[in-house]
Write a protein that holds these residues in place. Structure first.
Motif, PDB file in Angstrom:
ATOM      1  N   PRO A 192      56.116 185.217  51.413  1.00 15.57           N
ATOM      2  CA  PRO A 192      55.055 185.637  52.334  1.00 15.57           C
ATOM      3  C   PRO A 192      55.563 185.655  53.776  1.00 15.57           C
ATOM      4  CG  PRO A 192      54.789 183.325  51.763  1.00 15.57           C
ATOM      5  CD  PRO A 192      55.933 183.831  50.926  1.00 15.57           C
ATOM      6  N   LYS A 193      54.846 186.348  54.658  1.00 12.77           N
ATOM      7  CA  LYS A 193      55.217 186.359  56.069  1.00 12.77           C
ATOM      8  C   LYS A 193      55.038 184.975  56.690  1.00 12.77           C
ATOM      9  CE  LYS A 193      54.056 191.228  56.888  1.00 12.77           C
ATOM     10  NZ  LYS A 193      53.237 192.175  57.679  1.00 12.77           N
ATOM     11  N   TYR A 194      54.069 184.251  56.145  1.00 13.33           N
ATOM     12  CA  TYR A 194      53.808 182.886  56.625  1.00 13.33           C
ATOM     13  C   TYR A 194      53.598 181.996  55.417  1.00 13.33           C
ATOM     14  CZ  TYR A 194      51.087 178.876  58.205  1.00 13.33           C
ATOM     15  OH  TYR A 194      50.625 177.610  58.410  1.00 13.33           O
ATOM     16  N   ASP A 195      54.258 180.847  55.422  1.00 13.37           N
ATOM     17  CA  ASP A 195      54.119 179.886  54.326  1.00 13.37           C
ATOM     18  C   ASP A 195      53.557 178.585  54.891  1.00 13.37           C
ATOM     19  OD1 ASP A 195      54.343 178.094  52.262  1.00 13.37           O
ATOM     20  OD2 ASP A 195      56.405 178.583  51.750  1.00 13.37           O
ATOM     21  N   PRO A 196      52.343 178.202  54.515  1.00 17.17           N
ATOM     22  CA  PRO A 196      51.728 176.985  55.063  1.00 17.17           C
ATOM     23  C   PRO A 196      52.504 175.714  54.718  1.00 17.17           C
ATOM     24  CG  PRO A 196      50.439 177.826  53.219  1.00 17.17           C
ATOM     25  CD  PRO A 196      51.455 178.878  53.551  1.00 17.17           C
ATOM     26  N   LYS A 197      53.386 175.785  53.712  1.00 16.45           N
ATOM     27  CA  LYS A 197      54.168 174.614  53.309  1.00 16.45           C
ATOM     28  C   LYS A 197      55.552 174.575  53.956  1.00 16.45           C
ATOM     29  CE  LYS A 197      51.912 174.271  48.774  1.00 16.45           C
ATOM     30  NZ  LYS A 197      52.127 174.274  47.299  1.00 16.45           N
ATOM     31  N   CYS A 198      55.902 175.608  54.701  1.00 14.98           N
ATOM     32  CA  CYS A 198      57.224 175.686  55.325  1.00 14.98           C
ATOM     33  C   CYS A 198      57.241 174.899  56.625  1.00 14.98           C
ATOM     34  CB  CYS A 198      57.599 177.146  55.577  1.00 14.98           C
ATOM     35  SG  CYS A 198      59.089 177.341  56.585  1.00 14.98           S
ATOM     36  N   TYR A 199      58.200 173.990  56.770  1.00 17.76           N
ATOM     37  CA  TYR A 199      58.249 173.162  57.978  1.00 17.76           C
ATOM     38  C   TYR A 199      58.915 173.879  59.161  1.00 17.76           C
ATOM     39  CZ  TYR A 199      62.928 172.137  56.058  1.00 17.76           C
ATOM     40  OH  TYR A 199      64.188 172.233  55.525  1.00 17.76           O
ATOM     41  N   LEU A 200      59.278 175.172  58.975  1.00 17.56           N
ATOM     42  CA  LEU A 200      59.840 175.944  60.083  1.00 17.56           C
ATOM     43  C   LEU A 200      58.898 177.042  60.566  1.00 17.56           C
ATOM     44  CD1 LEU A 200      63.583 176.366  58.954  1.00 17.56           C
ATOM     45  CD2 LEU A 200      62.611 174.675  60.519  1.00 17.56           C
ATOM     46  N   CYS A 201      57.840 177.302  59.830  1.00 14.96           N
ATOM     47  CA  CYS A 201      56.892 178.337  60.234  1.00 14.96           C
ATOM     48  C   CYS A 201      56.079 177.900  61.456  1.00 14.96           C
ATOM     49  CB  CYS A 201      55.951 178.683  59.076  1.00 14.96           C
ATOM     50  SG  CYS A 201      56.643 179.840  57.877  1.00 14.96           S
ATOM     51  N   PRO A 202      55.637 178.841  62.275  1.00 11.54           N
ATOM     52  CA  PRO A 202      54.857 178.512  63.472  1.00 11.54           C
ATOM     53  C   PRO A 202      53.603 177.712  63.137  1.00 11.54           C
ATOM     54  CG  PRO A 202      55.523 180.814  63.501  1.00 11.54           C
ATOM     55  CD  PRO A 202      55.868 180.296  62.145  1.00 11.54           C
ATOM     56  N   GLY A 203      53.353 176.674  63.949  1.00 15.29           N
ATOM     57  CA  GLY A 203      52.144 175.878  63.813  1.00 15.29           C
ATOM     58  C   GLY A 203      52.188 174.815  62.739  1.00 15.29           C
ATOM     59  N   ASN A 204      53.219 174.813  61.903  1.00 15.35           N
ATOM     60  CA  ASN A 204      53.298 173.845  60.806  1.00 15.35           C
ATOM     61  C   ASN A 204      53.942 172.537  61.243  1.00 15.35           C
ATOM     62  OD1 ASN A 204      52.198 175.819  59.250  1.00 15.35           O
ATOM     63  ND2 ASN A 204      53.985 176.129  57.936  1.00 15.35           N
ATOM     64  N   GLU A 205      53.644 171.494  60.492  1.00 19.60           N
ATOM     65  CA  GLU A 205      54.248 170.184  60.755  1.00 19.60           C
ATOM     66  C   GLU A 205      55.624 170.123  60.123  1.00 19.60           C
ATOM     67  OE1 GLU A 205      53.399 165.699  59.269  1.00 19.60           O
ATOM     68  OE2 GLU A 205      51.732 166.663  60.351  1.00 19.60           O
ATOM     69  N   ARG A 206      56.606 169.646  60.884  1.00 23.66           N
ATOM     70  CA  ARG A 206      57.965 169.523  60.380  1.00 23.66           C
ATOM     71  C   ARG A 206      58.131 168.237  59.575  1.00 23.66           C
ATOM     72  NH1 ARG A 206      59.532 170.784  65.716  1.00 23.66           N
ATOM     73  NH2 ARG A 206      60.694 168.814  65.879  1.00 23.66           N
ATOM     74  N   ALA A 207      59.265 168.147  58.909  1.00 27.99           N
ATOM     75  CA  ALA A 207      59.528 166.994  58.054  1.00 27.99           C
ATOM     76  C   ALA A 207      59.519 165.689  58.833  1.00 27.99           C
ATOM     77  CB  ALA A 207      60.870 167.181  57.342  1.00 27.99           C
ATOM     78  N   GLY A 208      59.865 165.755  60.124  1.00 31.01           N
ATOM     79  CA  GLY A 208      59.911 164.552  60.943  1.00 31.01           C
ATOM     80  C   GLY A 208      58.585 164.187  61.571  1.00 31.01           C
ATOM     81  N   GLY A 209      57.549 165.003  61.330  1.00 34.74           N
ATOM     82  CA  GLY A 209      56.213 164.696  61.852  1.00 34.74           C
ATOM     83  C   GLY A 209      55.809 165.507  63.066  1.00 34.74           C
ATOM     84  N   GLU A 210      56.763 166.133  63.760  1.00 36.78           N
ATOM     85  CA  GLU A 210      56.425 166.969  64.910  1.00 36.78           C
ATOM     86  C   GLU A 210      55.794 168.280  64.432  1.00 36.78           C
ATOM     87  OE1 GLU A 210      56.820 166.270  68.160  1.00 36.78           O
ATOM     88  OE2 GLU A 210      57.566 164.256  67.690  1.00 36.78           O
ATOM     89  N   LYS A 211      55.019 168.908  65.307  1.00 38.79           N
ATOM     90  CA  LYS A 211      54.359 170.158  64.969  1.00 38.79           C
ATOM     91  C   LYS A 211      55.003 171.307  65.742  1.00 38.79           C
ATOM     92  CE  LYS A 211      49.744 172.150  64.374  1.00 38.79           C
ATOM     93  NZ  LYS A 211      48.288 171.939  64.573  1.00 38.79           N
TER      94      LYS A 211
END
Length: 348
Positions: free
Chosen positions: A46-65
């Motif tokens: 998909p163009k955007y994946d809500p589970k991807c930690y690199l997509c815009p607006g998503n939370e990264r693995a380290g907790g930052e958004k």
């Protein structure tokens, strides 16, 4: 008596950048293939994946958004291999056990907010923005007094250990010059001192005369399968002008570089009609404050695929214990890449 033939007989090829050799066995390409053959992965992302930690607006693995970025985006790696706050120290026992602390900074660069794109599917203008971010990070990281080398690279595809398909690369900046660029820098320096010319400038001239291993060429850059290539479809993208680092690009060179990155990665994808995996990275001058006239900017691509979208070359056996080895010659690899369509197979 038979005459020696590069296309028929086993031989060793010398790499003037590293001083190493590769064993080439072209006669082995005649043997029947009885190994693994699988169909390519046609997964549509998909163009955007809500589970991807690199997509815009998503939370990264380290907790930052992540912010809602619309172009490129860079951040310090949440699980960095190198850290700035490392105390200075060393350990030495006898003549055999030795270790020293290493300071550094690791960053992640998102090439695009689009989860479903890779370099060959991005617009050239978007790739220019990636190059401009590489320039910015090379300059900023290199300005740190404790940083003496900035390595820009990209791992693409699960086959190359990439855990996230979102288009991205990395930058590792550290206090010492790593082994590979240190060796390459030394050989370029030795050549410059002996012959008074850039090693890669002379190599480009030789390749232009022979016209056997060139894959792509424009006014400012050339891409070729090096004579000493180890990986089946390995290429090296070289600036025609003898420049030391990415900051020295003119606007025209920056545009030409982006165009060539797009063209080359399209050829890779078209080879087996798959999103072609590779490890790629820039080799350029250290950031230790010295002039480094010996360095000549180049960009390596090391793709593992050998016979299909899933059959890869492994470094095993003799290659781990002796020398690297390849069957397909650099000349035939270049010919195959040159013959491919310039339009991405998904757009054809």
């Amino acid at each position: 008596m038979m005459n020696f033939d590069l296309n028929e007989h086993p031989h060793r090829r010398y790499n003037p950048l590293s001083g190493e050799y590769v064993l080439v066995s072209p006669h082995r390409m005649k043997r029947p293939w009885q190994g693994q053959v699988e169909k390519k992965d046609e997964t549509v992302r998909p163009k955007y994946d809500p589970k991807c930690y690199l997509c815009p607006g998503n939370e990264r693995a380290g907790g930052e958004k992540n912010p809602q970025y619309e172009s490129t985006y860079v951040f310090t790696n949440d699980f960095a291999a190198l850290k700035e706050d490392v105390p200075s120290g060393s350990i030495e026992k006898g003549n055999l056990i030795r270790a020293q602390s290493e300071k550094g900074i690791c960053k992640v660069i998102c090439f695009s907010p689009r989860h479903d794109l890779t370099l060959p599917q991005m617009e050239t203008t978007a790739i220019v923005k990636v190059i401009e971010l590489w320039q910015k990070e090379y300059e900023e990281l290199g300005s740190h007094p404790e940083i003496n080398y900035v390595q820009i690279f990209e791992n693409k595809g699960q086959m190359m250990g990439c855990s996230n398909p979102h288009p991205h690369g990395q930058i590792w900046a550290q206090s010492t010059v790593p082994l590979e660029p240190a060796v390459v820098g030394k050989h370029q320096g030795d050549y410059l001192q002996k012959y008074g010319n850039s090693l890669l400038a002379d190599y480009i001239q030789l390749e232009q005369e022979e016209q056997e291993r060139i894959v792509l060429e424009n006014e400012h850059f050339i891409t070729l399968v090096p004579f000493w290539a180890v990986w089946p479809f390995e290429t090296m993208l070289i600036s025609k002008r003898h420049i030391q680092n990415i900051l020295q690009f003119t606007e025209e060179e920056k545009q030409a570089y982006a165009e060539m990155l797009k063209q080359l990665t399209i050829l890779y994808d078209n080879l087996f009609e798959t999103s072609f995996p590779y490890s790629a990275g820039i080799h350029q001058a250290p950031t230790d404050g010295l002039e480094h006239k010996e360095w000549h900017f180049h960009h390596h691509f090391y793709p593992p695929l050998l016979r299909s979208a899933t059959v890869k070359k492994f470094m095993v056996g003799y290659e781990m214990l002796g020398d690297p080895q390849r069957d397909i010659t650099a000349e035939s690899s270049a010919e195959r890449l040159r013959s491919l369509p310039s339009v991405h197979y998904k757009d054809a």
